[in-house]
Design a protein around this motif. Structure first.
Motif, PDB file in Angstrom:
ATOM      1  N   HIS A 108       0.852  -1.192   0.000  1.00  0.00           N
ATOM      2  CA  HIS A 108       0.000   0.000   0.000  1.00  0.00           C
ATOM      3  C   HIS A 108       0.886   1.240   0.000  1.00  0.00           C
ATOM      4  O   HIS A 108       1.790   1.342   0.826  1.00  0.00           O
ATOM      5  N   GLN A 118      -1.592   6.766 -10.680  1.00  0.00           N
ATOM      6  CA  GLN A 118      -1.794   6.191 -12.013  1.00  0.00           C
ATOM      7  C   GLN A 118      -0.504   5.556 -12.537  1.00  0.00           C
ATOM      8  O   GLN A 118      -0.518   4.476 -13.113  1.00  0.00           O
ATOM      9  N   HIS A 121       0.066   2.389 -10.638  1.00  0.00           N
ATOM     10  CA  HIS A 121      -0.923   1.395 -11.039  1.00  0.00           C
ATOM     11  C   HIS A 121      -0.521   0.757 -12.361  1.00  0.00           C
ATOM     12  O   HIS A 121      -0.611  -0.459 -12.539  1.00  0.00           O
ATOM     13  N   ARG A 130      -2.598  -7.865 -11.088  1.00  0.00           N
ATOM     14  CA  ARG A 130      -3.806  -7.477 -11.792  1.00  0.00           C
ATOM     15  C   ARG A 130      -4.956  -7.002 -10.913  1.00  0.00           C
ATOM     16  O   ARG A 130      -5.917  -6.445 -11.402  1.00  0.00           O
ATOM     17  N   ASN A 131      -4.874  -7.243  -9.604  1.00  0.00           N
ATOM     18  CA  ASN A 131      -5.947  -6.777  -8.729  1.00  0.00           C
ATOM     19  C   ASN A 131      -5.598  -5.451  -8.052  1.00  0.00           C
ATOM     20  O   ASN A 131      -6.217  -5.066  -7.065  1.00  0.00           O
ATOM     21  N   SER A 132      -4.617  -4.761  -8.590  1.00  0.00           N
ATOM     22  CA  SER A 132      -4.202  -3.480  -8.025  1.00  0.00           C
ATOM     23  C   SER A 132      -5.286  -2.426  -8.243  1.00  0.00           C
ATOM     24  O   SER A 132      -6.072  -2.527  -9.183  1.00  0.00           O
ATOM     25  N   GLY A 133      -5.316  -1.434  -7.373  1.00  0.00           N
ATOM     26  CA  GLY A 133      -6.328  -0.385  -7.525  1.00  0.00           C
ATOM     27  C   GLY A 133      -6.026   0.816  -6.648  1.00  0.00           C
ATOM     28  O   GLY A 133      -5.206   0.743  -5.726  1.00  0.00           O
ATOM     29  N   ILE A 134      -6.706   1.899  -6.967  1.00  0.00           N
ATOM     30  CA  ILE A 134      -6.495   3.167  -6.264  1.00  0.00           C
ATOM     31  C   ILE A 134      -7.684   3.440  -5.344  1.00  0.00           C
ATOM     32  O   ILE A 134      -8.814   3.097  -5.673  1.00  0.00           O
ATOM     33  N   THR A 135      -7.404   4.045  -4.211  1.00  0.00           N
ATOM     34  CA  THR A 135      -8.450   4.475  -3.292  1.00  0.00           C
ATOM     35  C   THR A 135      -8.296   5.972  -3.064  1.00  0.00           C
ATOM     36  O   THR A 135      -7.184   6.440  -2.829  1.00  0.00           O
ATOM     37  N   VAL A 136      -9.393   6.700  -3.183  1.00  0.00           N
ATOM     38  CA  VAL A 136      -9.344   8.133  -2.906  1.00  0.00           C
ATOM     39  C   VAL A 136     -10.251   8.403  -1.717  1.00  0.00           C
ATOM     40  O   VAL A 136     -11.455   8.167  -1.778  1.00  0.00           O
ATOM     41  N   MET A 143      -4.460   6.460  -2.028  1.00  0.00           N
ATOM     42  CA  MET A 143      -3.723   5.234  -1.684  1.00  0.00           C
ATOM     43  C   MET A 143      -3.754   4.293  -2.881  1.00  0.00           C
ATOM     44  O   MET A 143      -4.796   4.058  -3.479  1.00  0.00           O
ATOM     45  N   ARG A 147      -1.867  -5.512  -5.697  1.00  0.00           N
ATOM     46  CA  ARG A 147      -2.408  -6.818  -5.317  1.00  0.00           C
ATOM     47  C   ARG A 147      -2.376  -7.782  -6.501  1.00  0.00           C
ATOM     48  O   ARG A 147      -2.553  -7.375  -7.635  1.00  0.00           O
ATOM     49  N   ILE A 260      -7.937  -0.217 -19.101  1.00  0.00           N
ATOM     50  CA  ILE A 260      -7.147   0.309 -18.000  1.00  0.00           C
ATOM     51  C   ILE A 260      -5.646   0.326 -18.251  1.00  0.00           C
ATOM     52  O   ILE A 260      -4.919   0.888 -17.487  1.00  0.00           O
TER      53      ILE A 260
ATOM     54  N   GLY B 133     -11.176  -1.345  -5.757  1.00  0.00           N
ATOM     55  CA  GLY B 133     -10.267  -0.247  -6.087  1.00  0.00           C
ATOM     56  C   GLY B 133     -10.657   0.455  -7.371  1.00  0.00           C
ATOM     57  O   GLY B 133     -11.465  -0.049  -8.155  1.00  0.00           O
ATOM     58  N   ILE B 134     -10.059   1.607  -7.552  1.00  0.00           N
ATOM     59  CA  ILE B 134     -10.370   2.453  -8.707  1.00  0.00           C
ATOM     60  C   ILE B 134      -9.191   2.421  -9.679  1.00  0.00           C
ATOM     61  O   ILE B 134      -8.036   2.347  -9.262  1.00  0.00           O
ATOM     62  N   THR B 135      -9.510   2.464 -10.957  1.00  0.00           N
ATOM     63  CA  THR B 135      -8.493   2.556 -11.990  1.00  0.00           C
ATOM     64  C   THR B 135      -8.767   3.806 -12.812  1.00  0.00           C
ATOM     65  O   THR B 135      -9.909   4.039 -13.209  1.00  0.00           O
ATOM     66  N   ARG B 147     -14.216  -6.034  -5.510  1.00  0.00           N
ATOM     67  CA  ARG B 147     -13.563  -7.335  -5.331  1.00  0.00           C
ATOM     68  C   ARG B 147     -13.527  -7.720  -3.861  1.00  0.00           C
ATOM     69  O   ARG B 147     -13.395  -6.876  -2.994  1.00  0.00           O
TER      70      ARG B 147
END
Lengths: 262, 262
Positions: A108, A118, A121, A130-136, A143, A147, A260, B133-135, B147
């Motif tokens: 994280h 971005q 990511h 492939r399970n990565s992602g952003i949190t706002v 963040m 993953r 993406i 998560g967000i992309t 997920r």
């Protein structure tokens, strides 16, 4: 002013004591963590290099069949290749429901701006996470979570009774170690891609601002080609599609990764 | 103008034929998909309500010990409770390496603006989908992925040889069905939380623009309390912490969910 706030927050975070069970950053994640924290716009929040563990569910929660931190104890954990003797010794102590798990690299990272997240990511996806992602967050905290879809979760015993043979456990350990080896390759790939992306991003940021947007796109395209041809560490979008698991069989005809890939 | 572009893209997407193996949206995901597509600012891209499956790895890839769409065939799949006879019948056909998997609900949603993705992310986390998560794509496309950390991945046979007992398979099916039941509860929770969040967001958007920011925060706090006390469908941040698995034991002392709870 915004930059100063991020720098202050970063300083505070990195000064705190490590609150994990282990109490320190895993050796295999350390290089990535160091590389990121050396950049003003990133601050790592947590990481695990990947591990194989035996979790014992506590009686009250055994019915939920889910491994949960506060409702389970670990009979064994390793961040290296798993050894049969360690598993067998740990199983002797088992009294409840035991689950054998392989958990891949997770990271994280707090990012100063959305475009930093971005970039990260994009590096993560290209390295196989492939399970990565952003949190706002509500107050704008950004963040990025790295993953993988990589997993292994195998119930071994129920109410103290071992339900599988020793031969099966051997096979399982072999499978977990194969996954751990692939996990390590992905961490290396992530480190190499990240290093390259940061270098290219810095040179793009040093060019006149009106050209940045243009340079950024060039960087992205060039990086992909370069990393595939010269470094051989990042997967191309095409290779990437070959790795699709659950999410690659969407109940609709959308090529998610076409969307993406940055 | 931006809105018109999103609406046009959405129309095109929803008009395409379903390209999944199954060819249609799962019944249990249909209500959520419909609710989202009824909103101008959301467009679902893919979904799977959750499934139990037996995957057979093809010979060339068996060494990689990873279930991949293009390199495996499915001997059995169900989006409902799993039945022992179906598993045993499918296993009779097995020749290679077979993996038994439970895969939870997954949903990808295109969002018009970042704040729409934030709203959806908050609903997902509060409903128990902790790996959401967000992309944000290079051209600004915003995708929100719902997920779960919920998983089960159990190797059953190696080179055609079954490595576990029938009794173990029974236990495994029972475990998978428990997970499927929990998965269904989470989908219901997600639907209820989403419905409530959309309603509250609409009323906030209808208020004068200078009050929106304030209302949004009020909404967030109120919603949490309301959903816990009156609807009993969303987990509170505190409850949520109890569910932490892998990522809850970070190798650093940061309360991630303290950061990202919106």
């Amino acid at each position: 002013m915004v930059m100063a706030a991020f720098a202050r927050r970063k300083e505070q975070r990195l000064a705190r004591a490590d609150g994990s069970r282990k109490g320190s950053v895993d050796a295999r994640a350390a290089a990535v963590v160091e590389l990121l924290n050396g950049q003003a716009r990133f601050c790592t929040a947590s990481s695990c290099a990947g591990r194989v563990l035996l979790a014992q569910l506590l009686a009250a929660d055994a019915n939920r069949y889910e491994v949960q931190k506060k409702n389970c104890s670990w009979l064994m954990v390793t961040h290296e290749m798993c050894i049969k003797d360690d598993v067998m010794t740990a199983l002797e102590k088992a009294t409840g429901d035991i689950v054998f798990k392989f958990e891949p690299f997770v990271l994280h990272v707090l990012c100063e701006e959305l475009q930093d997240a971005q970039l990260l990511h994009s590096v993560a996806i290209n390295s196989g996470f492939r399970n990565s992602g952003i949190t706002v967050g509500r107050r704008g905290k950004i963040m990025m979570a790295v993953r993988s879809t990589h997993c292994l979760e195998v119930p071994l015993s129920h109410m103290g009774k071992l339900m599988v043979s020793e031969e099966y456990i051997e096979f399982l350990i072999h499978t977990a170690n194969q996954k751990m080896a692939e996990n390590m390759r992905r961490i290396d790939r992530f480190y190499n891609c990240l290093q390259l992306a940061l270098k290219t991003a810095v040179s793009a940021n040093n060019s006149p601002s009106e050209e940045r947007e243009k340079n950024h796109c060039v960087y992205v395209h060039r990086r992909k080609r370069k990393t595939i041809q010269k470094h051989g560490v990042c997967t191309s979008p095409k290779d990437h599609n070959k790795e699709l698991e659950h999410e690659d069989d969407p109940k609709s005809n959308v090529d998610i990764f076409g969307e993406i890939m940055v």
